[in-house]
Design a protein around this motif. Structure first.
Motif, PDB file in Angstrom:
ATOM      1  N   GLY A  29       0.854  -1.172   0.000  1.00  9.87           N
ATOM      2  CA  GLY A  29       0.000   0.000   0.000  1.00  9.87           C
ATOM      3  C   GLY A  29       0.891   1.223   0.000  1.00  9.87           C
ATOM      4  N   SER A  30       0.357   2.348  -0.392  1.00 12.61           N
ATOM      5  CA  SER A  30       1.177   3.558  -0.376  1.00 12.61           C
ATOM      6  C   SER A  30       0.345   4.724   0.126  1.00 12.61           C
ATOM      7  CB  SER A  30       1.754   3.857  -1.756  1.00 12.61           C
ATOM      8  OG  SER A  30       0.713   4.139  -2.670  1.00 12.61           O
ATOM      9  N   MET A  31       1.042   5.693   0.684  1.00 11.59           N
ATOM     10  CA  MET A  31       0.393   6.885   1.221  1.00 11.59           C
ATOM     11  C   MET A  31       1.385   8.029   1.213  1.00 11.59           C
ATOM     12  SD  MET A  31       0.301   5.915   5.211  1.00 11.59           S
ATOM     13  CE  MET A  31       1.716   5.145   5.955  1.00 11.59           C
ATOM     14  N   VAL A  32       0.858   9.222   1.319  1.00  9.27           N
ATOM     15  CA  VAL A  32       1.690  10.416   1.421  1.00  9.27           C
ATOM     16  C   VAL A  32       1.374  11.061   2.762  1.00  9.27           C
ATOM     17  CG1 VAL A  32       2.204  12.674   0.440  1.00  9.27           C
ATOM     18  CG2 VAL A  32       1.702  10.739  -1.070  1.00  9.27           C
ATOM     19  N   LEU A  33       2.410  11.307   3.535  1.00 12.41           N
ATOM     20  CA  LEU A  33       2.256  11.944   4.845  1.00 12.41           C
ATOM     21  C   LEU A  33       2.874  13.333   4.814  1.00 12.41           C
ATOM     22  CD1 LEU A  33       3.263   8.903   7.077  1.00 12.41           C
ATOM     23  CD2 LEU A  33       0.956   9.811   6.735  1.00 12.41           C
ATOM     24  N   PRO A  34       2.358  14.249   5.622  1.00 14.00           N
ATOM     25  CA  PRO A  34       2.936  15.596   5.673  1.00 14.00           C
ATOM     26  C   PRO A  34       4.399  15.552   6.133  1.00 14.00           C
ATOM     27  CG  PRO A  34       0.862  15.510   6.894  1.00 14.00           C
ATOM     28  CD  PRO A  34       1.206  14.111   6.516  1.00 14.00           C
ATOM     29  N   SER A  35       5.203  16.422   5.584  1.00 17.52           N
ATOM     30  CA  SER A  35       6.635  16.423   5.907  1.00 17.52           C
ATOM     31  C   SER A  35       6.919  16.817   7.353  1.00 17.52           C
ATOM     32  CB  SER A  35       7.394  17.354   4.961  1.00 17.52           C
ATOM     33  OG  SER A  35       6.908  18.674   5.080  1.00 17.52           O
ATOM     34  N   ASP A  36       5.972  17.489   8.009  1.00 17.05           N
ATOM     35  CA  ASP A  36       6.203  17.897   9.398  1.00 17.05           C
ATOM     36  C   ASP A  36       5.663  16.891  10.409  1.00 17.05           C
ATOM     37  OD1 ASP A  36       3.540  18.381   8.811  1.00 17.05           O
ATOM     38  OD2 ASP A  36       3.454  20.281   9.895  1.00 17.05           O
ATOM     39  N   LEU A  37       5.108  15.773   9.940  1.00 21.94           N
ATOM     40  CA  LEU A  37       4.594  14.749  10.841  1.00 21.94           C
ATOM     41  C   LEU A  37       5.758  14.032  11.509  1.00 21.94           C
ATOM     42  CD1 LEU A  37       1.915  13.449  11.744  1.00 21.94           C
ATOM     43  CD2 LEU A  37       2.274  11.762   9.943  1.00 21.94           C
ATOM     44  N   ARG A  38       5.693  13.845  12.807  1.00 19.71           N
ATOM     45  CA  ARG A  38       6.797  13.245  13.552  1.00 19.71           C
ATOM     46  C   ARG A  38       6.539  11.820  14.008  1.00 19.71           C
ATOM     47  NH1 ARG A  38       9.729  15.695  11.042  1.00 19.71           N
ATOM     48  NH2 ARG A  38      10.232  17.841  11.413  1.00 19.71           N
ATOM     49  N   LYS A  39       5.260  11.433  14.154  1.00 19.91           N
ATOM     50  CA  LYS A  39       4.961  10.099  14.663  1.00 19.91           C
ATOM     51  C   LYS A  39       3.604   9.647  14.123  1.00 19.91           C
ATOM     52  CE  LYS A  39       3.331   9.246  18.865  1.00 19.91           C
ATOM     53  NZ  LYS A  39       3.157   9.074  20.300  1.00 19.91           N
ATOM     54  N   VAL A  40       3.507   8.351  13.820  1.00 19.74           N
ATOM     55  CA  VAL A  40       2.254   7.751  13.399  1.00 19.74           C
ATOM     56  C   VAL A  40       2.043   6.487  14.223  1.00 19.74           C
ATOM     57  CG1 VAL A  40       1.025   6.647  11.491  1.00 19.74           C
ATOM     58  CG2 VAL A  40       2.482   8.593  11.034  1.00 19.74           C
ATOM     59  N   GLU A  41       0.829   6.324  14.747  1.00 13.75           N
ATOM     60  CA  GLU A  41       0.462   5.096  15.444  1.00 13.75           C
ATOM     61  C   GLU A  41      -0.540   4.361  14.573  1.00 13.75           C
ATOM     62  OE1 GLU A  41      -0.448   5.112  19.586  1.00 13.75           O
ATOM     63  OE2 GLU A  41       0.761   6.921  19.925  1.00 13.75           O
ATOM     64  N   TYR A  42      -0.434   3.010  14.536  1.00 16.02           N
ATOM     65  CA  TYR A  42      -1.321   2.238  13.674  1.00 16.02           C
ATOM     66  C   TYR A  42      -1.431   0.795  14.137  1.00 16.02           C
ATOM     67  CZ  TYR A  42       2.823   0.116  11.585  1.00 16.02           C
ATOM     68  OH  TYR A  42       3.982  -0.585  11.389  1.00 16.02           O
ATOM     69  N   LYS A  43      -2.396   0.102  13.558  1.00 13.62           N
ATOM     70  CA  LYS A  43      -2.570  -1.338  13.724  1.00 13.62           C
ATOM     71  C   LYS A  43      -2.995  -1.914  12.377  1.00 13.62           C
ATOM     72  CE  LYS A  43      -3.849  -1.718  18.554  1.00 13.62           C
ATOM     73  NZ  LYS A  43      -3.475  -2.924  19.232  1.00 13.62           N
ATOM     74  N   TYR A  44      -2.734  -3.211  12.222  1.00 11.63           N
ATOM     75  CA  TYR A  44      -3.257  -3.935  11.071  1.00 11.63           C
ATOM     76  C   TYR A  44      -4.640  -4.455  11.428  1.00 11.63           C
ATOM     77  CZ  TYR A  44       1.446  -3.774   9.190  1.00 11.63           C
ATOM     78  OH  TYR A  44       2.652  -3.338   8.713  1.00 11.63           O
ATOM     79  N   VAL A  45      -5.553  -4.385  10.468  1.00 15.43           N
ATOM     80  CA  VAL A  45      -6.928  -4.825  10.687  1.00 15.43           C
ATOM     81  C   VAL A  45      -7.358  -5.663   9.485  1.00 15.43           C
ATOM     82  CG1 VAL A  45      -9.294  -4.072  11.151  1.00 15.43           C
ATOM     83  CG2 VAL A  45      -7.384  -2.618  11.873  1.00 15.43           C
ATOM     84  N   CYS A  46      -7.864  -6.868   9.752  1.00 17.91           N
ATOM     85  CA  CYS A  46      -8.456  -7.686   8.685  1.00 17.91           C
ATOM     86  C   CYS A  46      -9.930  -7.346   8.617  1.00 17.91           C
ATOM     87  CB  CYS A  46      -8.281  -9.174   8.988  1.00 17.91           C
ATOM     88  SG  CYS A  46      -6.590  -9.722   8.856  1.00 17.91           S
ATOM     89  N   VAL A  47     -10.380  -6.915   7.450  1.00 18.11           N
ATOM     90  CA  VAL A  47     -11.775  -6.531   7.265  1.00 18.11           C
ATOM     91  C   VAL A  47     -12.417  -7.506   6.282  1.00 18.11           C
ATOM     92  CG1 VAL A  47     -13.344  -4.705   6.529  1.00 18.11           C
ATOM     93  CG2 VAL A  47     -11.221  -4.107   7.711  1.00 18.11           C
ATOM     94  N   ASP A  48     -13.489  -8.147   6.708  1.00 16.18           N
ATOM     95  CA  ASP A  48     -14.228  -9.059   5.852  1.00 16.18           C
ATOM     96  C   ASP A  48     -14.926  -8.247   4.755  1.00 16.18           C
ATOM     97  OD1 ASP A  48     -16.960 -10.465   5.163  1.00 16.18           O
ATOM     98  OD2 ASP A  48     -15.605 -12.035   5.901  1.00 16.18           O
ATOM     99  N   GLU A  49     -14.668  -8.582   3.499  1.00 16.70           N
ATOM    100  CA  GLU A  49     -15.229  -7.810   2.390  1.00 16.70           C
ATOM    101  C   GLU A  49     -16.755  -7.871   2.349  1.00 16.70           C
ATOM    102  OE1 GLU A  49     -13.392  -8.721  -1.342  1.00 16.70           O
ATOM    103  OE2 GLU A  49     -11.403  -8.220  -0.599  1.00 16.70           O
TER     104      GLU A  49
END
Length: 70
Positions: A29-49
């Protein structure tokens, strides 16, 4: 999906999270984040289609420090 605290990751809403695609044996997957962002928190999630049911990864949030520290 990858779901996290930033708008590009859905702000903890799986229906708005970054969708990953299986490609040559790797989830991508790809994304663009702001250049001034210092930290990202996340989790992986399986989503039933079909049902849209979300199965969240257990444990603490994953954290990426974007100031060069891991």
């Amino acid at each position: 999906v990858v779901c996290g605290d930033h708008p590009v990751l859905g702000q903890w809403k799986p229906e708005k999270a970054l969708t990953l695609h299986w490609d040559n044996g790797v989830w991508r997957g790809s994304m663009v984040l702001p250049s001034d962002l210092r930290k990202v928190e996340y989790k992986y999630v399986c989503v039933d289609e079909a049902s849209k049911a979300a199965n969240w990864e257990t444990g603490p949030n994953r954290v990426v420090n974007l100031n060069g520290e891991m």
